[in-house]
Design an enzyme around this catalytic site. Structure first.
Site, PDB file in Angstrom:
ATOM      1  N   SER A 272      56.144  33.634 106.170  1.00 49.52           N
ATOM      2  CA  SER A 272      55.032  32.747 105.840  1.00 49.52           C
ATOM      3  C   SER A 272      54.789  31.707 106.937  1.00 49.52           C
ATOM      4  O   SER A 272      53.685  31.174 107.044  1.00 49.52           O
ATOM      5  CB  SER A 272      55.258  32.072 104.487  1.00 49.52           C
ATOM      6  OG  SER A 272      56.481  31.397 104.447  1.00 49.52           O
TER       7      SER A 272
ATOM      8  N   SER B 221      59.203  26.285 111.909  1.00 51.27           N
ATOM      9  CA  SER B 221      60.251  26.783 111.026  1.00 51.27           C
ATOM     10  C   SER B 221      60.031  26.275 109.610  1.00 51.27           C
ATOM     11  O   SER B 221      59.344  25.277 109.388  1.00 51.27           O
ATOM     12  CB  SER B 221      61.621  26.311 111.525  1.00 51.27           C
ATOM     13  OG  SER B 221      62.614  26.596 110.565  1.00 51.27           O
ATOM     14  N   HIS B 222      60.637  26.966 108.638  1.00 52.73           N
ATOM     15  CA  HIS B 222      60.649  26.463 107.273  1.00 52.73           C
ATOM     16  C   HIS B 222      61.498  25.206 107.162  1.00 52.73           C
ATOM     17  O   HIS B 222      61.316  24.394 106.266  1.00 52.73           O
ATOM     18  CB  HIS B 222      61.238  27.518 106.325  1.00 52.73           C
ATOM     19  CG  HIS B 222      60.271  28.599 105.973  1.00 52.73           C
ATOM     20  ND1 HIS B 222      59.679  29.411 106.905  1.00 52.73           N
ATOM     21  CD2 HIS B 222      59.758  28.981 104.770  1.00 52.73           C
ATOM     22  CE1 HIS B 222      58.862  30.252 106.296  1.00 52.73           C
ATOM     23  NE2 HIS B 222      58.899  30.012 105.005  1.00 52.73           N
ATOM     24  N   SER B 223      62.462  25.078 108.070  1.00 53.87           N
ATOM     25  CA  SER B 223      63.435  24.003 107.969  1.00 53.87           C
ATOM     26  C   SER B 223      63.314  23.043 109.147  1.00 53.87           C
ATOM     27  O   SER B 223      63.341  23.462 110.305  1.00 53.87           O
ATOM     28  CB  SER B 223      64.846  24.616 107.940  1.00 53.87           C
ATOM     29  OG  SER B 223      65.787  23.714 108.457  1.00 53.87           O
TER      30      SER B 223
END
Lengths: 211, 235
Positions: B71, B9-11
């Protein structure tokens, strides 16, 4: 002027300097049609590239590809956004065709064509969609068209075409990437990825012209 | 073959939360978050993804990777391109992050192979897209627990959990049904699919039809009715 591993290292350093100088402009372009982090993300990535290269002493028989692969994996690890894997894949594919100590003009063409192939494969983008492909594709084509010229002339042709390609993204409506969320409203703004591509290729020329 | 999951994940918070949620339903499956940038910001990093997959391969034979936004997918695809040694052992699921992670974790807990766990993740998107249960319930038997002429055994049972068949009991039920080795329909859906059970929206007090067909059907239906009637330790 020799396009060897030392040139590839100078290219990375030039790219880092250019991106650092342009980071606010790139981020401003990205703020208009994207999520506003392109300049800062690339700056972080290329700073890490320089640090990585500084920490990796050049072997006597270092190849251009070895340097480009280091650039690729470092960008993929440190940029954070989509530009990381996209530029990373460009440099990775370029590294695969430049596993030699020195590049001649056909090798520069091969480098650029492999980079374009990597970016289009990874990003599933094609020309006219207002992405970095709109700078990379004309660059590779101009290089191929200049074949037979000196290696520096081939690089210069590529950089000039990338610059024109980036400018030509201004009227385009984005259909790929974050800017496509804006639809028609993305027209009238230059694509930040196409602009940073032009900067990277200009850095390759500058590195070649250094004594 | 054991299968682990890597959740990209991005987070970091989002990945940690998905690990927590999926882990509640699949206690024995290695679940590893791979999230954020090296300096702790939002984004994805090849180094972080590669490190998590390598650690997962120490604990399991195969790894299914899930990724949240564009991304993150590109970073995982880049890792797969670079790491030749992962070929055949590490796959990316084209699946919604949370639903895919839950479905994949339950499939891995049930002992599914790499392709089965990947498929479970990828089917997860469709499960929530459909508003109504897909499979029609088998015909109702004349008497509870009695087989009809075509061998279908059906019983009815009331959901006792005050909160209904929420994530934890649904996962427990799906695992138990998968272990039975007999296909059992609950409320008209495949009882071994945690996502289909959750999509039933079976609240406390709701009556569900449990049915199975053929050899072992009677024992399977009794076992499932017993589980639901037992309230999964919450009633």
């Amino acid at each position: 002027m020799t396009l060897d591993a030392a040139w590839a290292r100078r290219w990375a350093a030039q790219a880092a300097a250019t991106v650092a100088a342009a980071k606010d402009d790139l981020t401003e372009l990205d703020r208009q049609i994207g999520d506003g982090d392109h300049g800062h993300n690339l700056d972080r990535g290329f700073r890490a590239v320089v640090a990585k290269l500084d920490a990796t002493p050049a072997a006597a028989d270092e190849t251009v590809g070895a340097v480009l692969k280091l650039v690729a994996t470092t960008l993929m690890s440190t940029v954070g956004g989509a530009a990381g894997p996209l530029y990373g894949t460009a440099f990775l594919r370029a590294a695969k065709v430049t596993d030699r100590e020195e590049l001649d003009a056909p090798a520069v063409v091969a480098l650029l064509e492999a980079a374009v192939e990597g970016i289009t494969a990874r990003g599933h983008a094609t020309t006219g969609e207002k992405t970095m492909v709109d700078a990379w594709q004309p660059a590779a084509e101009a290089a191929a068209g200049a074949d037979g010229a000196t290696t520096l002339a081939v690089l210069e042709a590529a950089a000039a075409a990338a610059d024109a390609g980036a400018t030509a993204t201004i009227p385009l409506v984005a259909t790929k990437g974050r800017a496509s969320y804006l639809g028609e409203r993305s027209a009238g703004h230059e694509d930040p990825g196409a602009r940073s591509t032009a900067l990277l290729l200009a850095a390759a020329v500058a590195a070649a012209e250094e004594p | 073959m054991t299968v682990a999951l890597v959740l990209v994940s991005h987070s970091a918070l989002l990945a940690q939360g998905a690990v927590e949620l999926a882990g509640q339903m699949a206690p024995d499956v290695p679940l590893l978050p791979a999230a954020g940038t090296l300096d702790g910001g939002l984004g994805t990093s090849l180094d972080i993804v590669t490190g998590a997959v390598e650690r997962a391969l120490v604990e399991a034979d195969g790894v299914v990777v899930l990724a949240d936004l564009g991304s993150a997918v590109l970073t995982v695809e880049s890792a797969l391109e670079i790491e030749d040694a992962w070929s055949g052992r590490v796959v990316l699921a084209d699946a919604p992050f949370v639903e895919g992670a839950v479905a994949a974790a339950v499939a891995a807990q049930q002992g599914g192979a790499l392709d089965a766990v990947q498929a479970a993740a990828q089917e997860a998107g469709g499960t929530f897209a459909a508003s109504a249960p897909a499979a029609p319930a088998p015909p109702v038997a004349a008497e509870p627990g009695e087989a009809t002429a075509d061998g279908v055994v059906t019983e009815h049972v009331t959901v006792r959990n005050p909160l209904g068949l929420h994530a934890r009991p649904a996962a427990q039920l799906a695992r138990a049904i998968a272990d039975l080795g007999v296909p059992v329909s609950v409320g008209g859906v495949d009882g071994s699919s945690v996502l289909q059970l959750l999509a039933l929206g079976a609240t406390g007090g709701k009556e569900l039809e449990v049915s199975a067909r053929g050899a072992g059907a009677r024992e399977a239906v009794r076992a499932v009715v017993g589980l639901i009637d037992g309230g999964f330790g919450e009633a």
